[in-house]
Design a protein around this motif. Structure first.
Motif, PDB file in Angstrom:
ATOM      1  N   LEU A   1       0.814  -1.158  -0.150  1.00 11.75           N
ATOM      2  CA  LEU A   1      -0.028   0.052  -0.026  1.00 11.75           C
ATOM      3  C   LEU A   1       0.993   1.331   0.052  1.00 11.75           C
ATOM      4  N   ARG A   2       0.397   2.215  -0.430  1.00 10.52           N
ATOM      5  CA  ARG A   2       1.018   3.582  -0.601  1.00 10.52           C
ATOM      6  C   ARG A   2       0.771   4.154   0.712  1.00 10.52           C
ATOM      7  N   ALA A   3       1.626   4.924   1.321  1.00  6.75           N
ATOM      8  CA  ALA A   3       1.498   5.526   2.625  1.00  6.75           C
ATOM      9  C   ALA A   3       2.248   6.844   2.488  1.00  6.75           C
ATOM     10  N   SER A   4       0.985   7.781   2.643  1.00  6.22           N
ATOM     11  CA  SER A   4       1.682   9.205   2.662  1.00  6.22           C
ATOM     12  C   SER A   4       1.384   9.961   4.023  1.00  6.22           C
ATOM     13  N   ASP A   5       2.702  10.328   4.376  1.00  7.92           N
ATOM     14  CA  ASP A   5       3.066  11.156   5.509  1.00  7.92           C
ATOM     15  C   ASP A   5       2.290  10.257   6.849  1.00  7.92           C
ATOM     16  N   VAL A   6       2.790   9.105   7.041  1.00  6.69           N
ATOM     17  CA  VAL A   6       2.069   8.300   8.088  1.00  6.69           C
ATOM     18  C   VAL A   6       3.211   8.262   9.317  1.00  6.69           C
ATOM     19  N   VAL A   7       2.730   7.987  10.374  1.00  5.93           N
ATOM     20  CA  VAL A   7       3.760   8.268  11.524  1.00  5.93           C
ATOM     21  C   VAL A   7       3.630   6.875  12.148  1.00  5.93           C
ATOM     22  N   LEU A   8       5.116   6.286  12.017  1.00  8.95           N
ATOM     23  CA  LEU A   8       5.391   5.032  12.343  1.00  8.95           C
ATOM     24  C   LEU A   8       5.974   4.940  13.640  1.00  8.95           C
ATOM     25  N   GLN A   9       5.705   3.873  14.514  1.00  8.49           N
ATOM     26  CA  GLN A   9       6.199   3.932  15.864  1.00  8.49           C
ATOM     27  C   GLN A   9       6.312   2.354  16.431  1.00  8.49           C
ATOM     28  N   LEU A  10       7.532   2.320  16.808  1.00  9.15           N
ATOM     29  CA  LEU A  10       7.688   0.912  17.674  1.00  9.15           C
ATOM     30  C   LEU A  10       7.587   1.292  19.162  1.00  9.15           C
ATOM     31  N   LYS A  11       6.611   0.722  19.746  1.00  6.65           N
ATOM     32  CA  LYS A  11       6.604   0.903  21.313  1.00  6.65           C
ATOM     33  C   LYS A  11       6.609  -0.090  22.221  1.00  6.65           C
ATOM     34  N   PRO A  12       7.397   0.214  23.339  1.00  6.15           N
ATOM     35  CA  PRO A  12       7.472  -1.238  24.252  1.00  6.15           C
ATOM     36  C   PRO A  12       5.899  -1.516  24.792  1.00  6.15           C
ATOM     37  N   ASP A  13       5.777  -2.904  24.770  1.00  4.55           N
ATOM     38  CA  ASP A  13       4.614  -3.460  25.217  1.00  4.55           C
ATOM     39  C   ASP A  13       4.807  -4.849  25.845  1.00  4.55           C
ATOM     40  N   GLU A  14       4.634  -5.089  27.025  1.00  6.45           N
ATOM     41  CA  GLU A  14       4.972  -6.373  27.644  1.00  6.45           C
ATOM     42  C   GLU A  14       4.240  -7.331  26.913  1.00  6.45           C
ATOM     43  N   ASP A  15       2.938  -7.145  26.699  1.00  3.45           N
ATOM     44  CA  ASP A  15       2.279  -8.294  26.078  1.00  3.45           C
ATOM     45  C   ASP A  15       2.156  -8.520  24.570  1.00  3.45           C
ATOM     46  N   GLY A  16       3.059  -7.537  23.762  1.00  2.00           N
ATOM     47  CA  GLY A  16       3.211  -7.689  22.398  1.00  2.00           C
ATOM     48  C   GLY A  16       4.158  -8.548  22.133  1.00  2.00           C
ATOM     49  N   PRO A  17       4.168  -9.146  20.488  1.00  2.00           N
ATOM     50  CA  PRO A  17       5.169  -9.902  20.128  1.00  2.00           C
ATOM     51  C   PRO A  17       6.805  -9.338  20.425  1.00  2.00           C
ATOM     52  N   GLY A  18       7.563 -10.190  21.063  1.00  3.11           N
ATOM     53  CA  GLY A  18       8.882  -9.435  21.219  1.00  3.11           C
ATOM     54  C   GLY A  18       8.962  -8.432  22.157  1.00  3.11           C
ATOM     55  N   ARG A  19       7.872  -8.156  22.896  1.00  2.00           N
ATOM     56  CA  ARG A  19       7.604  -7.278  23.921  1.00  2.00           C
ATOM     57  C   ARG A  19       7.623  -5.788  23.351  1.00  2.00           C
ATOM     58  N   PHE A  20       7.047  -5.669  22.056  1.00  2.00           N
ATOM     59  CA  PHE A  20       7.041  -4.425  21.403  1.00  2.00           C
ATOM     60  C   PHE A  20       5.677  -4.413  20.566  1.00  2.00           C
ATOM     61  N   ARG A  21       5.349  -3.089  20.297  1.00  4.39           N
ATOM     62  CA  ARG A  21       4.004  -3.036  19.457  1.00  4.39           C
ATOM     63  C   ARG A  21       4.287  -1.832  18.339  1.00  4.39           C
ATOM     64  N   PHE A  22       4.081  -2.162  17.139  1.00  5.50           N
ATOM     65  CA  PHE A  22       4.165  -1.461  16.014  1.00  5.50           C
ATOM     66  C   PHE A  22       2.947  -0.936  15.490  1.00  5.50           C
ATOM     67  N   THR A  23       3.079   0.568  15.784  1.00  7.75           N
ATOM     68  CA  THR A  23       1.730   1.296  15.323  1.00  7.75           C
ATOM     69  C   THR A  23       1.936   2.257  14.089  1.00  7.75           C
ATOM     70  N   ILE A  24       0.886   2.510  13.509  1.00  6.47           N
ATOM     71  CA  ILE A  24       0.826   3.323  12.081  1.00  6.47           C
ATOM     72  C   ILE A  24      -0.285   4.398  12.353  1.00  6.47           C
ATOM     73  N   ASN A  25      -0.061   5.370  12.450  1.00  6.73           N
ATOM     74  CA  ASN A  25      -0.781   6.651  12.788  1.00  6.73           C
ATOM     75  C   ASN A  25      -1.538   6.435  14.355  1.00  6.73           C
ATOM     76  N   GLY A  26      -0.749   5.727  15.338  1.00  3.42           N
ATOM     77  CA  GLY A  26      -1.443   5.501  16.431  1.00  3.42           C
ATOM     78  C   GLY A  26      -2.150   4.173  16.776  1.00  3.42           C
ATOM     79  N   GLU A  27      -2.411   3.578  15.564  1.00  2.00           N
ATOM     80  CA  GLU A  27      -3.126   2.282  15.925  1.00  2.00           C
ATOM     81  C   GLU A  27      -2.345   1.169  15.498  1.00  2.00           C
ATOM     82  N   ASP A  28      -2.674   0.043  15.915  1.00  2.00           N
ATOM     83  CA  ASP A  28      -1.784  -1.403  15.705  1.00  2.00           C
ATOM     84  C   ASP A  28      -1.956  -1.630  14.013  1.00  2.00           C
ATOM     85  N   ASP A  29      -0.613  -1.854  13.724  1.00  2.00           N
ATOM     86  CA  ASP A  29      -0.318  -1.994  12.156  1.00  2.00           C
ATOM     87  C   ASP A  29      -1.422  -2.960  11.546  1.00  2.00           C
TER      88      ASP A  29
END
Length: 140
Positions: free
Chosen positions: A79-107
């Motif tokens: 998909l073409r993503a235009s000016d999105v905000v990506l972020q890797l956030k610590p998350d004890e329950d997430g895979p590998g203890r992290f959570r990946f978000t795009i524009n603040g929501e789960d990828d």
């Protein structure tokens, strides 16, 4: 030195290297328990289509503005993503203890929504239909 002796020496050297790698891996686990999780996310970022610099930026846990293509392995869709905000956030329950978000929501949620919007634009409804054997329909 005979071929057998060289072979034996090479095997012993290889075993020693393996021991050193295992020892280093155990030290990494002790010193930085998040390293294994980050290695999984590094591979995920590569599959998304991000370059090394983008991935390094994400590993600072800071938001990263991105314009370009993002590939979802789950949906096998780029998909073409235009000016999105990506972020890797610590998350004890997430895979590998992290959570990946795009524009603040789960990828996964973001990709699902983008995929739905893409199919709607081309006239395909991907919502499950009641009492029908096929889950896709064209048009309304």
């Amino acid at each position: 030195m005979t071929i057998q002796a060289r072979h034996d020496k090479g095997g012993a050297d290889l075993k020693q290297e393996v021991r050193q790698v295992v020892k280093a891996s155990m030290c990494i686990d002790d010193l930085g328990p998040d390293v294994k999780g980050l290695l999984k996310w590094e591979n995920y970022c590569k599959n998304l289509g991000l370059d090394k610099e983008g991935t390094k930026t994400l590993f600072t846990m800071q938001p990263y503005r991105y314009t370009g293509e993002l590939h979802s392995i789950r949906y096998n869709h780029t998909l073409r993503a235009s000016d999105v905000v990506l972020q890797l956030k610590p998350d004890e329950d997430g895979p590998g203890r992290f959570r990946f978000t795009i524009n603040g929501e789960d990828d996964s949620k973001w990709f699902k929504q983008q995929r739905k919007e893409f199919y709607q634009k081309i006239g395909i409804n991907i919502e499950p239909r009641q009492n029908k054997g096929n889950k896709y329909s064209i048009g309304n």
